[in-house]
Motif scaffolding. Structure first.
Motif, PDB file in Angstrom:
ATOM      1  N   LYS A   1       0.833  -1.206   0.000  1.00 26.91           N
ATOM      2  CA  LYS A   1       0.000   0.000   0.000  1.00 26.91           C
ATOM      3  C   LYS A   1       0.867   1.255   0.000  1.00 26.91           C
ATOM      4  N   ALA A   2       2.012   1.174   0.648  1.00 29.10           N
ATOM      5  CA  ALA A   2       2.932   2.316   0.622  1.00 29.10           C
ATOM      6  C   ALA A   2       3.444   2.554  -0.792  1.00 29.10           C
ATOM      7  N   ARG A   3       3.742   1.493  -1.510  1.00 30.71           N
ATOM      8  CA  ARG A   3       4.184   1.613  -2.902  1.00 30.71           C
ATOM      9  C   ARG A   3       3.102   2.266  -3.755  1.00 30.71           C
TER      10      ARG A   3
ATOM     11  N   VAL B   1       8.563   1.334  -1.094  1.00 27.60           N
ATOM     12  CA  VAL B   1       8.655   2.652  -1.709  1.00 27.60           C
ATOM     13  C   VAL B   1      10.018   2.893  -2.360  1.00 27.60           C
ATOM     14  N   GLN B   2      11.043   2.228  -1.882  1.00 30.32           N
ATOM     15  CA  GLN B   2      12.401   2.515  -2.344  1.00 30.32           C
ATOM     16  C   GLN B   2      12.543   2.476  -3.874  1.00 30.32           C
ATOM     17  N   PRO B   3      12.001   1.469  -4.557  1.00 33.55           N
ATOM     18  CA  PRO B   3      12.148   1.486  -6.024  1.00 33.55           C
ATOM     19  C   PRO B   3      11.490   2.688  -6.682  1.00 33.55           C
ATOM     20  N   VAL B   4      10.373   3.162  -6.112  1.00 32.85           N
ATOM     21  CA  VAL B   4       9.722   4.351  -6.653  1.00 32.85           C
ATOM     22  C   VAL B   4      10.630   5.563  -6.473  1.00 32.85           C
ATOM     23  N   ALA B   5      11.259   5.651  -5.316  1.00 30.47           N
ATOM     24  CA  ALA B   5      12.193   6.754  -5.069  1.00 30.47           C
ATOM     25  C   ALA B   5      13.355   6.714  -6.050  1.00 30.47           C
ATOM     26  N   GLU B   6      13.884   5.520  -6.297  1.00 29.63           N
ATOM     27  CA  GLU B   6      15.017   5.383  -7.204  1.00 29.63           C
ATOM     28  C   GLU B   6      14.639   5.755  -8.636  1.00 29.63           C
TER      29      GLU B   6
END
Length: 430
Positions: A97-99, A125-130
Motif C-alpha cells: 500500500k505504501a508503494r 517505496v524505495q524502487p519508486v524513489a530510485e
C-alpha cells in the motif's frame, strides 16, 4: 510486520525485481513544480491500524504547521510565494500500500516531497524513489543505506537516541544494575533492541535474559510480562513497542506487582497509562519524547518555532492525542521549507542539496550534523542532541538534552556490534 513480510519474501529484492512496479515507476514524472500558487507535500504513513499513533498525530501537526506558514506568507521561492498543502495517503503500515501511495502522490497529486514513518513500509517505496528521484523522509534512520540517496532522516534519529535515556538512567540511578527487555519482532523493534543492548552494556547494566521478541499479532501480554519478571529485574525496557503494546504491558507490570524502573522509547498518551495504573506506579518512567509545553523547550538550543503555542493549539484541536510524532513531521517541514527557500526551488534535488549544504542543519533540539556513514552507509541522518524525559507527578519532564554523537564517539563500535548481531547494519538488510 517484519516477521510476516520476510516469511513471504516481501523485501527490497522482491520489489526491485517486480517488473510491474518498474514499469509504473519509470513512467512517473519528476516532482511537479509548484503550480497554481500551491506546493503539495505528500504524507505517506499509517493513519489507521495498530501503528496509526505514529502517523495520524503527525498529519494533524502538519495541518497546524501549514496554517501557520500560509498565514505568514507561505513558502517563498525567489520572487514568488506559495501556500503549502498536505496530501495524505494511509499506507496502513503495509509495504504494498505504501508503494501504491507513493506512486499516486507523485503521478496524480504532483507532490514535491513525501514524508513517511518508514520501517517495514520503506522497502515498498524505495524502487519508486530510485526511479523518480523524489525526495522522501523517514523517522527511522535504520531505513538508510548507500542505495537510499533520496531518503533523509532529518527529525527523528531512531533508534540511536535511545542510548541517551539509558546513559542518564545509569548516571542518576547507579544502584540499578539488572534489566530485561521485550519488543515486537519487526523493523522498528529489532534495531532498537540492538541499540538498547549496546547502551546497557556501555552503562554496565546486566541483561538477565535475551530480549523477549513477541509476534506483532500478540494481544495477551500477561504471559509476556510474567516471563519478563521471572528473574526479578530492577529495570524493564519496553524498547520501541507501539502504543498498543506499551499500554497493556504497563498495565500488566502494575497488576503483577512490579516496583522497579521502566524505560521505553515512547510513552504516548501516558495519561491513559496513569489512569489504568497509578500516578505512583508511573513515577520516574523514562522515555524520549517531551511535551512541548515543557519550559526546557524554550531554551536557546531549540529550533522549533513557538513550541508552547504549537502544543497548546494541538491539544485544543486534538485533546488527549499528543504523542511522539505530533511535532516531528512539522519539524521536518521546517527544514524542508528552509532548504526550498534557500534553493529557490521545490525540486527534490535542489532542496536536498540546500538542506545538506555545509554538512549541518537546524534540528528541533539544536544544531546537528548530517551523519551516519559508519552506521547507515550514508550521511543522511541529522544527528545532534536529544531529550531524556521522565514522568514526575503525572507529567512528562525534560531532564536533560544529551548528545548522541558524544555517546557514539565512545561506544560506536559496541553499537555496530549489536546492530550486526541482529542483522541491522546497512549491508545486512534487504
Amino acid at each position: 510486520m517484519f516477521t510476516k513480510i520476510h516469511r513471504a519474501g516481501f523485501n527490497r529484492r522482491f520489489f526491485l525485481k517486480t517488473s510491474a512496479l518498474g514499469t509504473i515507476a519509470a513512467g512517473l514524472p519528476r516532482a511537479a513544480a509548484a503550480a497554481g500558487g500551491t506546493i503539495k507535500i505528500g504524507f505517506l504513513a499509517p493513519l489507521t491500524g495498530p501503528v496509526a499513533a505514529w502517523g495520524k498525530p503527525g498529519l494533524d501537526g502538519c495541518q497546524i504547521w501549514a496554517e501557520r506558514v500560509n498565514a505568514a506568507g507561505g513558502i517563498k521561492l525567489g520572487d514568488e510565494s506559495f501556500n503549502v498543502e498536505f496530501v495524505s495517503y494511509d499506507n496502513e503500515y503495509d509495504p504494498a500500500k505504501a508503494r501504491t501511495g507513493a506512486t499516486k502522490l507523485i503521478r496524480e497529486d504532483g507532490v514535491s516531497f513525501i514524508m513517511m514513518l518508514g520501517g517495514d513500509t520503506w522497502p515498498g517505496v524505495q524502487p519508486v524513489a530510485e526511479k523518480t528521484g523524489m525526495l522522501f523522509s523517514t523517522l527511522l534512520p535504520s531505513d538508510l543505506s548507500p542505495e537510499t540517496t533520496t531518503l533523509i532522516a532529518p527529525a527523528e534519529v531512531h533508534p540511536i537516541y535511545n542510548v541517551t535515556g539509558v546513559e542518564w538512567l545509569a548516571e542518576n540511578k547507579p544502584d540499578l544494575k539488572t534489566a530485561v527487555m521485550c519488543a515486537q519482532d519487526d523493523a522498528l523493534g529489532l534495531p532498537s533492541v540492538a541499540t538498547y543492548l549496546a547502551a546497557f552494556e556501555a552503562a554496565g547494566i546486566e541483561m538477565l535474559d535475551e530480549p523477549l521478541l513477541f509476534d506483532p499479532a500478540t494481544t495477551d501480554f500477561a504471559p509476556v510480562v510474567t516471563r519478563l519478571l521471572a528473574k526479578n529485574p530492577q529495570i524493564v525496557c519496553l524498547d520501541t513497542c507501539y502504543s498498543d503494546y506499551v499500554h497493556p504491558i504497563a498495565e500488566q507490570l502494575f497488576q503483577q506487582g512490579f516496583k522497579g524502573q521502566i524505560i521505553s522509547c515512547t510513552a504516548d498518551f501516558y495519561d491513559q497509562m496513569i489512569a489504568k495504573t497509578s500516578k505512583e506506579f508511573m513515577e520516574g518512567f523514562i522515555f524520549q519524547f517531551p511535551d512541548f509545553d515543557d519550559p526546557a523547550m524554550n531554551a536557546d538550543n531549540v529550533n522549533f518555532d513557538d513550541p508552547n503555542g504549537f502544543y497548546a493549539e494541538y491539544n485544543n484541536r486534538h485533546p488527549g492525542e499528543w504523542g511522539a510524532v505530533s511535532w516531528e513531521y512539522a519539524s521536518i517541514m521546517d527544514l524542508w521549507k528552509a532548504g526550498a527557500e534557500k534553493a529557490g526551488s521545490a525540486e527534490p534535488e535542489a532542496v536536498l542539496a540546500a538542506m545538506q549544504e555545509g554538512g549541518k542543519g537546524k534540528h528541533a533540539f539544536g544544531d546537528a550534523d548530517w551523519w551516519g556513514e559508519e552506521l547507515f552507509g550514508i550521511s543522511n541522518a541529522l544527528v545532534g542532541a536529544w531529550p531524556v524525559v521522565a514522568i514526575e507527578d503525572g507529567k512528562a519532564v525534560i531532564k536533560e538534552f544529551r548528545s548522541i554523537p558524544d555517546w557514539y564517539a565512545k561506544h560506536g563500535e559496541l553499537l555496530r556490534k549489536h546492530m550486526s548481531d541482529y542483522g541491522q547494519m546497512f549491508d545486512q538488510r534487504g
